[in-house]
Design an enzyme around this catalytic site. Sequence first.
Site, PDB file in Angstrom:
ATOM      1  CB  CYS A 258      -5.068   8.243   5.222  1.00 39.46           C
ATOM      2  SG  CYS A 258      -4.317   8.749   6.772  1.00 39.46           S
TER       3      CYS A 258
ATOM      4  CD  GLN B  19      -2.800   1.233   2.383  1.00 40.81           C
ATOM      5  OE1 GLN B  19      -2.353   1.391   3.505  1.00 40.81           O
ATOM      6  NE2 GLN B  19      -4.072   1.066   2.113  1.00 40.81           N
TER       7      GLN B  19
END
Length: 76
Positions: free
Chosen positions: A57, A28
């Site tokens: 995020c 990721q």
Amino acid sequence: MAADTEGAAPSPRLKSNERLVRGALIAQFAASDPVHFADAAELIWPHVDGIDLNCGCLQTWAYQEHIGSFLLRKPE
């Protein structure tokens, strides 16, 4: 996806009818520059089963760095 265990020493934890199976390995990345992301993905792709761009995020620092959820609001 089964790992190739041909020639490998048997594991003492496995029963005779079991074999080792490697789980999926996903890398990721958090990136705001598509060229940097593509370069990083090109370097790592032979070693992973998948590549993910983090777009979720919500942390303030990530938004300030133009990564994570920032990418969903400013796709350009």
